[in-house]
Design a protein around this motif. Structure first.
Motif, PDB file in Angstrom:
ATOM      1  N   PRO A 284     -49.488 -48.972  33.845  1.00  0.00           N
ATOM      2  CA  PRO A 284     -49.688 -49.619  32.541  1.00  0.00           C
ATOM      3  C   PRO A 284     -50.066 -48.570  31.497  1.00  0.00           C
ATOM      4  O   PRO A 284     -50.413 -47.439  31.846  1.00  0.00           O
ATOM      5  CB  PRO A 284     -50.844 -50.587  32.796  1.00  0.00           C
ATOM      6  N   PRO A 285     -49.964 -48.933  30.207  1.00  0.00           N
ATOM      7  CA  PRO A 285     -50.391 -47.981  29.175  1.00  0.00           C
ATOM      8  C   PRO A 285     -51.877 -47.682  29.292  1.00  0.00           C
ATOM      9  O   PRO A 285     -52.660 -48.554  29.687  1.00  0.00           O
ATOM     10  CB  PRO A 285     -50.096 -48.708  27.863  1.00  0.00           C
ATOM     11  N   LEU A 286     -52.253 -46.469  28.954  1.00  0.00           N
ATOM     12  CA  LEU A 286     -53.681 -46.122  28.942  1.00  0.00           C
ATOM     13  C   LEU A 286     -54.362 -46.828  27.771  1.00  0.00           C
ATOM     14  O   LEU A 286     -53.727 -47.079  26.747  1.00  0.00           O
ATOM     15  CB  LEU A 286     -53.847 -44.610  28.783  1.00  0.00           C
ATOM     16  N   PRO A 287     -55.644 -47.133  27.928  1.00  0.00           N
ATOM     17  CA  PRO A 287     -56.368 -47.718  26.784  1.00  0.00           C
ATOM     18  C   PRO A 287     -56.517 -46.694  25.663  1.00  0.00           C
ATOM     19  O   PRO A 287     -56.399 -45.491  25.891  1.00  0.00           O
ATOM     20  CB  PRO A 287     -57.724 -48.090  27.387  1.00  0.00           C
ATOM     21  N   ASN A 288     -56.769 -47.174  24.461  1.00  0.00           N
ATOM     22  CA  ASN A 288     -56.953 -46.261  23.333  1.00  0.00           C
ATOM     23  C   ASN A 288     -58.243 -45.468  23.449  1.00  0.00           C
ATOM     24  O   ASN A 288     -58.321 -44.328  23.011  1.00  0.00           O
ATOM     25  CB  ASN A 288     -56.947 -47.038  22.019  1.00  0.00           C
ATOM     26  N   ALA A 289     -59.244 -46.084  24.046  1.00  0.00           N
ATOM     27  CA  ALA A 289     -60.538 -45.405  24.177  1.00  0.00           C
ATOM     28  C   ALA A 289     -60.534 -44.464  25.376  1.00  0.00           C
ATOM     29  O   ALA A 289     -59.788 -44.661  26.324  1.00  0.00           O
ATOM     30  CB  ALA A 289     -61.644 -46.442  24.343  1.00  0.00           C
ATOM     31  N   THR A 290     -61.367 -43.430  25.309  1.00  0.00           N
ATOM     32  CA  THR A 290     -61.552 -42.514  26.431  1.00  0.00           C
ATOM     33  C   THR A 290     -62.178 -43.259  27.602  1.00  0.00           C
ATOM     34  O   THR A 290     -63.141 -44.013  27.422  1.00  0.00           O
ATOM     35  CB  THR A 290     -62.484 -41.359  26.004  1.00  0.00           C
ATOM     36  N   LEU A 291     -61.638 -43.059  28.779  1.00  0.00           N
ATOM     37  CA  LEU A 291     -62.198 -43.689  29.974  1.00  0.00           C
ATOM     38  C   LEU A 291     -63.510 -43.003  30.342  1.00  0.00           C
ATOM     39  O   LEU A 291     -63.590 -41.776  30.387  1.00  0.00           O
ATOM     40  CB  LEU A 291     -61.211 -43.585  31.137  1.00  0.00           C
ATOM     41  N   LEU A 292     -64.514 -43.799  30.592  1.00  0.00           N
ATOM     42  CA  LEU A 292     -65.844 -43.266  30.902  1.00  0.00           C
ATOM     43  C   LEU A 292     -66.243 -43.654  32.313  1.00  0.00           C
ATOM     44  O   LEU A 292     -65.753 -44.637  32.853  1.00  0.00           O
ATOM     45  CB  LEU A 292     -66.876 -43.833  29.915  1.00  0.00           C
ATOM     46  N   PRO A 293     -67.157 -42.866  32.912  1.00  0.00           N
ATOM     47  CA  PRO A 293     -67.640 -43.248  34.245  1.00  0.00           C
ATOM     48  C   PRO A 293     -68.340 -44.604  34.208  1.00  0.00           C
ATOM     49  O   PRO A 293     -68.964 -44.961  33.196  1.00  0.00           O
ATOM     50  CB  PRO A 293     -68.648 -42.154  34.587  1.00  0.00           C
ATOM     51  N   ARG A 294     -68.224 -45.311  35.323  1.00  0.00           N
ATOM     52  CA  ARG A 294     -68.978 -46.549  35.459  1.00  0.00           C
ATOM     53  C   ARG A 294     -70.351 -46.179  35.986  1.00  0.00           C
ATOM     54  O   ARG A 294     -70.458 -45.449  36.964  1.00  0.00           O
ATOM     55  CB  ARG A 294     -68.276 -47.481  36.437  1.00  0.00           C
ATOM     56  N   ARG A 295     -71.366 -46.715  35.356  1.00  0.00           N
ATOM     57  CA  ARG A 295     -72.730 -46.373  35.769  1.00  0.00           C
ATOM     58  C   ARG A 295     -73.456 -47.609  36.231  1.00  0.00           C
ATOM     59  O   ARG A 295     -73.276 -48.692  35.725  1.00  0.00           O
ATOM     60  CB  ARG A 295     -73.489 -45.752  34.586  1.00  0.00           C
ATOM     61  N   ARG A 296     -74.323 -47.388  37.180  1.00  0.00           N
ATOM     62  CA  ARG A 296     -75.180 -48.461  37.620  1.00  0.00           C
ATOM     63  C   ARG A 296     -76.305 -48.659  36.609  1.00  0.00           C
ATOM     64  O   ARG A 296     -76.786 -47.708  36.023  1.00  0.00           O
ATOM     65  CB  ARG A 296     -75.833 -48.039  38.873  1.00  0.00           C
ATOM     66  N   ARG A 297     -76.710 -49.866  36.390  1.00  0.00           N
ATOM     67  CA  ARG A 297     -77.802 -50.157  35.465  1.00  0.00           C
ATOM     68  C   ARG A 297     -78.489 -51.428  35.942  1.00  0.00           C
ATOM     69  O   ARG A 297     -77.930 -52.157  36.760  1.00  0.00           O
ATOM     70  CB  ARG A 297     -77.266 -50.316  34.038  1.00  0.00           C
ATOM     71  N   PRO A 298     -79.683 -51.686  35.420  1.00  0.00           N
ATOM     72  CA  PRO A 298     -80.374 -52.909  35.843  1.00  0.00           C
ATOM     73  C   PRO A 298     -79.486 -54.123  35.570  1.00  0.00           C
ATOM     74  O   PRO A 298     -78.774 -54.157  34.562  1.00  0.00           O
ATOM     75  CB  PRO A 298     -81.631 -52.929  34.963  1.00  0.00           C
ATOM     76  N   PHE A 299     -79.528 -55.090  36.446  1.00  0.00           N
ATOM     77  CA  PHE A 299     -78.689 -56.280  36.269  1.00  0.00           C
ATOM     78  C   PHE A 299     -79.052 -56.998  34.974  1.00  0.00           C
ATOM     79  O   PHE A 299     -80.210 -57.265  34.697  1.00  0.00           O
ATOM     80  CB  PHE A 299     -78.861 -57.241  37.444  1.00  0.00           C
ATOM     81  N   THR A 300     -78.021 -57.250  34.165  1.00  0.00           N
ATOM     82  CA  THR A 300     -78.213 -58.038  32.958  1.00  0.00           C
ATOM     83  C   THR A 300     -77.932 -59.501  33.287  1.00  0.00           C
ATOM     84  O   THR A 300     -77.333 -59.813  34.313  1.00  0.00           O
ATOM     85  CB  THR A 300     -77.258 -57.570  31.855  1.00  0.00           C
ATOM     86  N   LYS A 301     -78.374 -60.388  32.398  1.00  0.00           N
ATOM     87  CA  LYS A 301     -78.121 -61.817  32.615  1.00  0.00           C
ATOM     88  C   LYS A 301     -76.638 -62.114  32.467  1.00  0.00           C
ATOM     89  O   LYS A 301     -75.959 -61.500  31.637  1.00  0.00           O
ATOM     90  CB  LYS A 301     -78.919 -62.645  31.594  1.00  0.00           C
ATOM     91  N   ASP A 302     -76.139 -63.030  33.276  1.00  0.00           N
ATOM     92  CA  ASP A 302     -74.729 -63.417  33.157  1.00  0.00           C
ATOM     93  C   ASP A 302     -74.556 -64.347  31.962  1.00  0.00           C
ATOM     94  O   ASP A 302     -75.452 -65.066  31.608  1.00  0.00           O
ATOM     95  CB  ASP A 302     -74.265 -64.093  34.439  1.00  0.00           C
TER      96      ASP A 302
END
Ligand code: MN
Length: 302
Positions: A284-302
């Motif tokens: 698929p086409p790449l997104p316009n934004a730069t791809l960033l690492p996925r980081r773990r973070r405290p769980f946010t509310k759904d």
């Protein structure tokens, strides 16, 4: 025992995989706050949907794919020349490393299964591609609980499958009753039910969400009123930050761009999968934004 606050139910989201049949899978990992459980970075549950699977040749880098059919058999072909069927109770483990291409097809109209990915660590993520098929995996039975160890080690049983970081993946089956499963307390775990329902330390779990269990746990208790089946995955928390896009895992935006370019050029990196008359899945086409690492973070509310 109540579930500590760090544990969490991760909801499944329906992800259309596209194609003429419009197959939709339930994806629970990655979650926006949790990119990995151990080195497990992708959990897709598909079916049962009465549809044949048709995934034409496509590439992978930097990961292992773990294919675990529950109903129906899947024909795997890859650019190393492997061509075989995987059936329920058997494991296909493909190590992409530097690069591989494969296809997965089935004529069986009742498809039900799991596909999971494991991120490879820095030491082996650019290594030679490999493929393993395991039809004889260690199993155990303990009262109403029985299981098959797909990868890694559980209850003292070790799968012969090649892995590159401390992790575990197993299918668990419950008959009516209660049981306790011993865990490695250095691991975090995830539990996903795909048939029936089961009580896990007092919380009812049915098909859909993935129950995340934080490190430090030495066991969990299972109780079922009827037969139920699930998978447990786990591992030491994976400290490397990964960039995951389409079928690739890298460490930077530039690396992903390179992988994509190599696939679109049909170059040496990924090789050729025989038997499809040159058909393949374009990136698929790449997104316009730069791809960033996925980081773990405290769980946010759904
Ligand atoms: Mn694939």
């Amino acid at each position: 025992m109540s579930i500590p606050v760090s544990d969490r139910l991760l909801p499944a989201r329906d992800v259309p995989l596209g194609g003429v049949r419009g197959v939709t899978v339930e994806r629970t990992l990655p979650h926006r706050d949790l990119p990995t459980i151990g080195a497990w970075c992708f959990v897709d549950h598909f079916g049962p949907n009465g549809m044949a699977m048709k995934v034409l040749p496509h590439p992978h880098t930097g990961l292992q794919t773990v294919t675990w059919p529950l109903v129906g058999q899947i024909r795997h072909r890859d650019s190393l020349g492997n061509d075989l069927l995987v059936k329920p109770g058997e494991l296909n483990l493909m190590t992409a490393g530097h690069g591989i291409a494969h296809s997965e097809l089935s004529d069986d109209p009742v498809q039900h299964g799991l596909q999971l990915w494991v991120a490879l660590p820095a030491a082996t993520r650019d290594g030679a591609p490999a493929f393993e098929h395991h039809g004889d995996l260690p199993t155990f039975e303990d009262g109403p609980l029985s299981g098959t160890v797909m990868v890694g080690e559980l209850v003292g049983l070790r799968s012969p499958a090649t892995i590159h970081s401390p992790l575990v993946g197993a299918e668990l089956r419950m008959r009516p009753g209660s049981a306790t499963l011993a865990l490695d307390p250095a691991y975090e775990h995830g539990l996903l039910v795909f048939d029936g329902e089961v009580e896990v330390d007092g919380t009812m779990l049915e098909q859909g969400p993935l129950l995340y269990l934080a490190p430090g746990r030495e066991s969990f208790d299972l109780r079922a009123d009827a037969t139920a089946r699930m998978i447990v995955i786990g591992g030491e928390p994976f400290e490397e930050e990964i960039v995951m896009w389409w079928n690739f895992i890298g460490r930077s935006n530039d690396e992903i761009v390179k992988f994509r370019t190599d696939w679109e050029a049909r170059g040496e990196r990924f090789g050729h999968v025989e038997g499809h008359g040159g058909a393949f899945i374009p990136a698929p086409p790449l997104p316009n934004a730069t791809l960033l690492p996925r980081r773990r973070r405290p769980f946010t509310k759904d």
